[in-house]
Write a protein that holds these residues in place. Structure first.
Motif, PDB file in Angstrom:
ATOM      1  N   SER A  53       0.815  -1.221   0.000  1.00 23.85           N
ATOM      2  CA  SER A  53       0.000   0.000   0.000  1.00 23.85           C
ATOM      3  C   SER A  53       0.848   1.270   0.000  1.00 23.85           C
ATOM      4  N   HIS A  54       2.133   1.135   0.379  1.00 23.72           N
ATOM      5  CA  HIS A  54       3.046   2.290   0.395  1.00 23.72           C
ATOM      6  C   HIS A  54       4.128   2.162  -0.681  1.00 23.72           C
ATOM      7  N   GLU A  55       3.850   1.380  -1.686  1.00 24.25           N
ATOM      8  CA  GLU A  55       4.868   1.030  -2.682  1.00 24.25           C
ATOM      9  C   GLU A  55       5.452   2.240  -3.405  1.00 24.25           C
ATOM     10  N   ASP A  56       4.668   3.277  -3.581  1.00 25.20           N
ATOM     11  CA  ASP A  56       5.137   4.450  -4.319  1.00 25.20           C
ATOM     12  C   ASP A  56       5.756   5.519  -3.418  1.00 25.20           C
ATOM     13  N   GLU A  57       5.819   5.240  -2.117  1.00 26.66           N
ATOM     14  CA  GLU A  57       6.433   6.188  -1.185  1.00 26.66           C
ATOM     15  C   GLU A  57       7.928   5.890  -1.070  1.00 26.66           C
ATOM     16  N   ILE A  58       8.736   6.898  -1.266  1.00 22.95           N
ATOM     17  CA  ILE A  58      10.184   6.727  -1.238  1.00 22.95           C
ATOM     18  C   ILE A  58      10.671   6.601   0.205  1.00 22.95           C
ATOM     19  N   LEU A  59      11.539   5.650   0.436  1.00 25.47           N
ATOM     20  CA  LEU A  59      12.095   5.424   1.764  1.00 25.47           C
ATOM     21  C   LEU A  59      13.153   6.467   2.091  1.00 25.47           C
ATOM     22  N   GLU A  60      13.252   6.832   3.366  1.00 25.26           N
ATOM     23  CA  GLU A  60      14.277   7.761   3.817  1.00 25.26           C
ATOM     24  C   GLU A  60      15.615   7.036   3.936  1.00 25.26           C
ATOM     25  N   GLU A 115       7.730  -9.831  -4.124  1.00 24.07           N
ATOM     26  CA  GLU A 115       6.498  -9.057  -4.184  1.00 24.07           C
ATOM     27  C   GLU A 115       6.596  -7.755  -3.404  1.00 24.07           C
ATOM     28  N   THR A 116       7.325  -7.766  -2.267  1.00 25.73           N
ATOM     29  CA  THR A 116       7.379  -6.590  -1.404  1.00 25.73           C
ATOM     30  C   THR A 116       8.634  -5.750  -1.632  1.00 25.73           C
ATOM     31  N   SER A 117       9.420  -6.084  -2.644  1.00 26.37           N
ATOM     32  CA  SER A 117      10.698  -5.406  -2.843  1.00 26.37           C
ATOM     33  C   SER A 117      10.625  -4.228  -3.818  1.00 26.37           C
ATOM     34  N   LEU A 118       9.493  -4.021  -4.459  1.00 30.52           N
ATOM     35  CA  LEU A 118       9.396  -2.937  -5.440  1.00 30.52           C
ATOM     36  C   LEU A 118       9.616  -1.568  -4.807  1.00 30.52           C
ATOM     37  N   ARG A 119       9.219  -1.414  -3.553  1.00 25.19           N
ATOM     38  CA  ARG A 119       9.425  -0.133  -2.880  1.00 25.19           C
ATOM     39  C   ARG A 119      10.920   0.149  -2.720  1.00 25.19           C
ATOM     40  N   ILE A 120      11.694  -0.892  -2.478  1.00 24.06           N
ATOM     41  CA  ILE A 120      13.147  -0.751  -2.360  1.00 24.06           C
ATOM     42  C   ILE A 120      13.729  -0.351  -3.713  1.00 24.06           C
ATOM     43  N   ILE A 121      13.274  -1.021  -4.783  1.00 22.34           N
ATOM     44  CA  ILE A 121      13.761  -0.709  -6.136  1.00 22.34           C
ATOM     45  C   ILE A 121      13.415   0.728  -6.509  1.00 22.34           C
ATOM     46  N   ASN A 122      12.185   1.151  -6.188  1.00 26.74           N
ATOM     47  CA  ASN A 122      11.783   2.530  -6.478  1.00 26.74           C
ATOM     48  C   ASN A 122      12.660   3.536  -5.739  1.00 26.74           C
ATOM     49  N   SER A 123      13.027   3.207  -4.509  1.00 24.93           N
ATOM     50  CA  SER A 123      13.856   4.109  -3.710  1.00 24.93           C
ATOM     51  C   SER A 123      15.285   4.162  -4.245  1.00 24.93           C
ATOM     52  N   LEU A 124      15.820   3.033  -4.682  1.00 22.80           N
ATOM     53  CA  LEU A 124      17.150   3.013  -5.298  1.00 22.80           C
ATOM     54  C   LEU A 124      17.184   3.921  -6.520  1.00 22.80           C
TER      55      LEU A 124
END
Length: 300
Positions: A42-49, A83-92
């Protein structure tokens, strides 16, 4: 032809050591895997700090750009599922980190893949993975995840090490723990011409020194030893480094004084120590990691 990592400095880092995933980890710890999965999706498009290891990784990767050569490889090694790693890829991608290799173990022990990638240093926030890495002969550090925002005045790679049980074996540390300071100093002075045995991060220092030598014209790397030894017991440290044919840029013999102020002045991208009594205060001012003892080698 398959790519070989033999000529690179290879750093493996967990997603929680690279990015601030403490809130997500709390969801996992308190609500379980399914809740964590739903939260990440649900937070996939939010960039990690950025997390504790972010500046170190960013500066290491800049070596490739500044020298025009591929000298450093960073691999994200995560217990996340695909499945849950896309947020990490987006942040990279958001931060422009030149990291293209990932290992996602779906909750399993990630350290089993260190050999396959030829990892020279492994950084993680998972104590089991770090312990397993150390016990299998890999340089590894358990990252202190804090709410600190670490800032540095330069883009050099600045890495600081404690001495005993980090760069060197825990043999002398055991004497201190079991017999006291006077016995420790006496042993080190009497054995100053006998090189200390290599510790968990010795091989990493050797790799780092080699990379520093190959990029010396760019002045990209600076190393320091920050130890509680005094100058008398410190002679053995200096003579050991000479026998290893390693030049460390800065050495501090503090005789038990607080290390944090020195580390802040040095501007460490990361500091490695084997004890929380030093590592925790250091983590308040610079990114820090604890080097765990091998099984059966813990001081009393």
């Amino acid at each position: 032809m398959a790519v070989s990592f033999d000529e690179y400095l290879v750093v493996g880092i967990s997603s929680r050591a690279l990015f601030n995933l403490e809130k997500e980890n709390e969801v996992f710890e308190t609500q379980g895997l399914d809740a964590y999965r739903e939260y990440q999706l649900s937070h996939e498009d939010e960039i990690l700090e950025p997390g504790t290891g972010f500046t170190l990784v960013n500066n290491l990767l800049s070596i490739n750009e500044k020298t025009g050569k591929k000298l450093v490889e960073v691999i994200v090694m995560s217990r996340n599922s695909a499945e849950t790693s896309l947020r990490i890829i987006n942040s990279l991608d958001h931060y422009g980190l030149d990291i293209n290799r990932m290992a996602m173990s779906g909750g399993e022990n990630i350290s089993r893949y260190l050999k396959a990638f030829g990892v020279d240093l492994f950084l993680s926030s998972n104590e089991f993975d770090v312990s397993d890495a150390i016990n299998n002969g890999f340089a590894a550090g358990l990252v202190y995840n804090t709410d600190q925002i670490y800032r540095t005045d330069n883009d050099q790679i600045r890495i600081a090490f404690d001495a005993d049980a980090v760069l060197f074996s825990a043999e002398s540390e055991k004497i201190f723990q079991e017999k006291g300071l006077d016995a420790f100093v006496k042993n080190e002075v009497e054995n100053q011409d006998r090189a200390l045995k290599k510790g968990p991060l010795a091989k990493f220092l050797l790799c780092l020194a080699n990379l520093q030598q190959n990029t010396r014209e760019y002045q990209l790397i600076r190393t320091a030893i920050v130890t509680s030894r005094d100058k008398n017991s410190g002679r053995r440290v200096l003579k050991t480094l000479r026998k290893w044919n390693i030049d460390v840029d800065e050495v501090f013999f503090l005789q038990g004084a607080n290390k944090a102020a020195i580390l802040k002045s040095f501007g460490a991208n990361i500091f490695f120590d084997d004890q929380d009594v030093h590592g925790l205060p250091a983590s308040e001012v610079v990114p820090s990691a604890r080097v765990l003892y091998k099984k059966g080698q813990e001081p009393k």
